[in-house]
Design a protein around this motif. Structure first.
Motif, PDB file in Angstrom:
ATOM      1  N   CYS A 253       0.974  -1.263  -0.069  1.00  0.00           N
ATOM      2  CA  CYS A 253       0.031  -0.010  -0.081  1.00  0.00           C
ATOM      3  C   CYS A 253       0.904   1.328  -0.115  1.00  0.00           C
ATOM      4  N   GLY A 254       0.228   2.384  -0.176  1.00  0.00           N
ATOM      5  CA  GLY A 254       0.771   3.732  -0.067  1.00  0.00           C
ATOM      6  C   GLY A 254       0.226   4.231   1.322  1.00  0.00           C
ATOM      7  N   THR A 255       1.133   4.966   2.052  1.00  0.00           N
ATOM      8  CA  THR A 255       0.479   6.044   3.240  1.00  0.00           C
ATOM      9  C   THR A 255       0.332   7.257   3.042  1.00  0.00           C
ATOM     10  N   ILE A 256      -0.751   7.749   3.503  1.00  0.00           N
ATOM     11  CA  ILE A 256      -1.064   9.199   3.338  1.00  0.00           C
ATOM     12  C   ILE A 256      -0.720  10.091   4.515  1.00  0.00           C
ATOM     13  N   LYS A 257      -0.256   9.227   5.608  1.00  0.00           N
ATOM     14  CA  LYS A 257       0.535   9.975   6.917  1.00  0.00           C
ATOM     15  C   LYS A 257       1.834   9.593   6.821  1.00  0.00           C
ATOM     16  N   ASP A 258       2.711  10.457   7.519  1.00  0.00           N
ATOM     17  CA  ASP A 258       4.058  10.415   7.100  1.00  0.00           C
ATOM     18  C   ASP A 258       4.828   9.026   8.128  1.00  0.00           C
ATOM     19  N   ILE A 259       4.469   8.014   7.447  1.00  0.00           N
ATOM     20  CA  ILE A 259       4.819   6.599   8.099  1.00  0.00           C
ATOM     21  C   ILE A 259       5.929   6.302   7.087  1.00  0.00           C
ATOM     22  N   GLU A 260       6.987   5.742   7.649  1.00  0.00           N
ATOM     23  CA  GLU A 260       8.227   5.451   6.916  1.00  0.00           C
ATOM     24  C   GLU A 260       7.816   4.177   6.106  1.00  0.00           C
ATOM     25  N   THR A 261       8.469   4.055   4.841  1.00  0.00           N
ATOM     26  CA  THR A 261       8.195   2.913   4.068  1.00  0.00           C
ATOM     27  C   THR A 261       8.871   1.652   4.860  1.00  0.00           C
ATOM     28  N   GLY A 262       8.291   0.326   4.535  1.00  0.00           N
ATOM     29  CA  GLY A 262       8.777  -0.617   5.226  1.00  0.00           C
ATOM     30  C   GLY A 262       8.153  -1.050   6.632  1.00  0.00           C
ATOM     31  N   SER A 263       7.095  -0.177   6.959  1.00  0.00           N
ATOM     32  CA  SER A 263       6.235  -0.124   8.243  1.00  0.00           C
ATOM     33  C   SER A 263       5.180  -0.874   7.503  1.00  0.00           C
ATOM     34  N   ILE A 264       4.428  -1.705   8.594  1.00  0.00           N
ATOM     35  CA  ILE A 264       3.441  -2.547   8.504  1.00  0.00           C
ATOM     36  C   ILE A 264       1.860  -1.796   8.973  1.00  0.00           C
ATOM     37  N   ALA A 265       0.909  -2.015   8.077  1.00  0.00           N
ATOM     38  CA  ALA A 265      -0.440  -1.600   8.697  1.00  0.00           C
ATOM     39  C   ALA A 265      -1.489  -2.536   8.631  1.00  0.00           C
ATOM     40  N   VAL A 266      -2.153  -2.643   9.613  1.00  0.00           N
ATOM     41  CA  VAL A 266      -3.272  -3.612   9.896  1.00  0.00           C
ATOM     42  C   VAL A 266      -4.807  -2.722   9.782  1.00  0.00           C
ATOM     43  N   ALA A 267      -5.489  -3.188   8.782  1.00  0.00           N
ATOM     44  CA  ALA A 267      -6.755  -2.184   8.592  1.00  0.00           C
ATOM     45  C   ALA A 267      -7.897  -2.801   9.636  1.00  0.00           C
ATOM     46  N   THR A 268      -8.271  -1.510  10.423  1.00  0.00           N
ATOM     47  CA  THR A 268      -9.155  -1.462  11.148  1.00  0.00           C
ATOM     48  C   THR A 268     -10.666  -1.516  10.343  1.00  0.00           C
ATOM     49  N   GLY A 269     -10.715  -1.048   9.281  1.00  0.00           N
ATOM     50  CA  GLY A 269     -11.625  -0.941   8.291  1.00  0.00           C
ATOM     51  C   GLY A 269     -11.340  -0.479   7.147  1.00  0.00           C
ATOM     52  N   ALA A 270     -12.173  -0.412   6.106  1.00  0.00           N
ATOM     53  CA  ALA A 270     -11.856  -0.022   4.696  1.00  0.00           C
ATOM     54  C   ALA A 270     -13.137   0.799   4.145  1.00  0.00           C
ATOM     55  N   PHE A 271     -12.539   1.824   3.225  1.00  0.00           N
ATOM     56  CA  PHE A 271     -13.756   2.475   2.727  1.00  0.00           C
ATOM     57  C   PHE A 271     -13.282   2.285   1.067  1.00  0.00           C
ATOM     58  N   MET A 272     -14.331   2.927   0.156  1.00  0.00           N
ATOM     59  CA  MET A 272     -13.811   2.840  -1.444  1.00  0.00           C
ATOM     60  C   MET A 272     -13.542   4.257  -1.839  1.00  0.00           C
ATOM     61  N   VAL A 273     -12.436   4.420  -2.520  1.00  0.00           N
ATOM     62  CA  VAL A 273     -12.423   5.699  -3.243  1.00  0.00           C
ATOM     63  C   VAL A 273     -12.509   5.309  -4.832  1.00  0.00           C
ATOM     64  N   SER A 274     -13.803   5.848  -5.369  1.00  0.00           N
ATOM     65  CA  SER A 274     -13.698   5.656  -6.834  1.00  0.00           C
ATOM     66  C   SER A 274     -13.923   6.982  -7.531  1.00  0.00           C
ATOM     67  N   ARG A 275     -13.558   6.789  -8.697  1.00  0.00           N
ATOM     68  CA  ARG A 275     -13.306   8.093  -9.868  1.00  0.00           C
ATOM     69  C   ARG A 275     -15.216   8.215 -10.022  1.00  0.00           C
ATOM     70  N   ASN A 276     -15.514   9.353 -10.098  1.00  0.00           N
ATOM     71  CA  ASN A 276     -16.684   9.728 -10.259  1.00  0.00           C
ATOM     72  C   ASN A 276     -16.797  10.066 -11.790  1.00  0.00           C
ATOM     73  N   TYR A 277     -17.171   8.735 -12.465  1.00  0.00           N
ATOM     74  CA  TYR A 277     -17.221   9.026 -13.951  1.00  0.00           C
ATOM     75  C   TYR A 277     -17.983  10.061 -14.566  1.00  0.00           C
ATOM     76  N   ASN A 278     -19.168  10.249 -13.861  1.00  0.00           N
ATOM     77  CA  ASN A 278     -20.000  11.056 -14.440  1.00  0.00           C
ATOM     78  C   ASN A 278     -19.513  12.486 -14.447  1.00  0.00           C
ATOM     79  N   TYR A 279     -18.633  12.975 -13.367  1.00  0.00           N
ATOM     80  CA  TYR A 279     -18.043  14.385 -13.305  1.00  0.00           C
ATOM     81  C   TYR A 279     -17.534  14.524 -14.577  1.00  0.00           C
ATOM     82  N   PHE A 280     -16.924  13.604 -15.012  1.00  0.00           N
ATOM     83  CA  PHE A 280     -15.907  13.783 -16.390  1.00  0.00           C
ATOM     84  C   PHE A 280     -16.495  13.722 -17.563  1.00  0.00           C
ATOM     85  N   ILE A 281     -17.836  13.356 -17.509  1.00  0.00           N
ATOM     86  CA  ILE A 281     -18.884  13.183 -18.743  1.00  0.00           C
ATOM     87  C   ILE A 281     -19.402  14.591 -18.732  1.00  0.00           C
ATOM     88  N   ASN A 282     -20.306  14.865 -17.670  1.00  0.00           N
ATOM     89  CA  ASN A 282     -21.173  15.790 -18.029  1.00  0.00           C
ATOM     90  C   ASN A 282     -20.982  16.938 -17.082  1.00  0.00           C
TER      91      ASN A 282
END
Ligand code: R1P
Ligand code: URA
Length: 350
Positions: free
Chosen positions: A134-163
């Motif tokens: 994964c990548g981190t959006i906090k300043d956590i050094e690479t080579g660290s380990i993350a354990v997910a407490t939950g997950a959400f979805m980030v999707s491109r909103n295709y309509n935004y780019f169409i209309n």
């Protein structure tokens, strides 16, 4: 050269859920008895092979397969199936307990194929741990380990780019939790295994994106992505978000929806600590841990030679957690008779 006549020689029984005449699913291509109730899922095949090295009696030579696939390899202590779509399933035992690793390549659609088709061929409750990067959006050094407490979805909103009537170029979902017990086991085992190493282990929310690039706020001059605000939007909606990758939400979401007793209303009314009671035997306990490859704050990326070393530190904890999680009465797991691990388990006991 692959014999394409052989590959395209199957008759599928249904258009709704196509199965080969021998019971194999359409994409992952496994059939009942070939996948264990306890599964690690990874992105790449090399990670899968490294995990399989930890299986009972498995040697490096067993895993040295030059064939690009599709192939099936059956040995007394090991089963491997590479599907034509490059899903790789490896089944063996770990400390005498049947386990599988399935490499699915990348992205939510692949996670969807894997969970649905694997669920179809496995009888009884399942435990699935995703082991990814994964990548981190906090300043956590690479080579660290993350354990997910939950997950959400980030999707491109295709309509935004169409209309252009849409307000936001990206859609950020609410978070979905994994299995708390499996998550805690994983965290505890990783902590124990890495206690003498200089490796940070961090718990937090994960965002799964539908692109490595646009929906993870990477800049690409070849495309209009409108993602300058995206990190801010993610942080605003999910202040606990630490990581971004591309599959965990799919796992947690489908694990939740795998119960026939899943009722949105019932869940809303219950306190978070009380799980919805499952009346069927279909439960999937899911957890995820990832290696931080990219630090998006200081724009650094892990050097690849560190990856197998980090993986080596994590694999034992992941497999230990998988075999320690309680899936109920072992008798309720799929019958050993006729499964590829029938003799593997017997041999381990003798
Ligand atoms: C992108 O490079 C891939 O790496 C991450 C993402 O989720 C995506 O699949 O995970 P894996 O290392 O498991 O593939
Ligand atoms: N995998 C991802 O999806 N994102 C990253 O930044 C690194 C690995």
């Amino acid at each position: 050269m692959t014999d394409s006549n052989k590959i395209y020689s199957h008759i599928y029984s249904s258009a709704n859920f196509p199965l080969e005449d021998n019971g194999r699913t359409y994409h992952v291509s496994t059939k009942p008895g070939e996948v264990a109730n306890r599964v690690v899922t990874v992105g790449d095949h090399y990670r899968a092979f490294q995990i399989a090295e930890f299986f009972d009696n498995v040697t490096k030579e067993d895993l040295d397969v030059q064939d690009p696939g599709p192939y099936e390899i059956k040995k007394p202590h090991l089963f491997m199936y590479m599907s034509k779509r490059k899903f790789l399933t490896i089944t063996g035992t770990y400390q005498g307990v049947p386990v599988s690793v399935v490499a699915i390549c990348m992205g939510l659609p692949m996670m969807d194929f894997f969970i649905r088709e694997t669920r179809h061929v496995v009888k009884g409750p399942m435990a699935i741990i995703r082991f990814g990067s994964c990548g981190t959006i906090k300043d956590i050094e690479t080579g660290s380990i993350a354990v997910a407490t939950g997950a959400f979805m980030v999707s491109r909103n295709y309509n935004y780019f169409i209309n252009k009537n849409e307000e936001s170029p990206y859609l950020i979902s609410d978070a979905c939790s994994g299995d708390k017990e499996l998550q805690e086991l994983l965290y505890k085992n990783l902590k124990k295994e890495c206690k003498n190493e200089n490796i940070k282990i961090i718990k937090g929310l994960n965002g799964s994106a539908d692109s490595f690039y646009s929906s993870q706020a990477r800049h690409d001059n070849n495309f209009i992505d409108c993602n300058d605000q995206l990190f801010d939007d993610i942080r605003k909606k999910h202040p606990n978000c630490i990581t971004l990758e591309m599959e965990t939400f799919g796992l947690f979401h489908l694990a939740k929806c795998s119960s026939s007793t899943y009722h949105k209303k019932e869940e809303e009314e219950k306190p978070a600590s009380k799980k919805v009671k499952l009346s069927n035997n279909n439960e999937i306990k899911a957890a995820a841990t990832t290696m931080i490859f990219a630090n998006r704050v200081n724009n650094t990326f892990i050097s690849t030679e560190k990856v197998p070393i980090l993986q080596d530190k994590m694999i034992k904890s992941i497999l230990d957690s998988l075999i320690q999680i309680n899936l109920g009465d072992e008798k309720n797991l799929q019958p050993v008779e006729g499964s590829v691990w029938e003799n593997m388990v017997k041999n381990f006991k003798n």
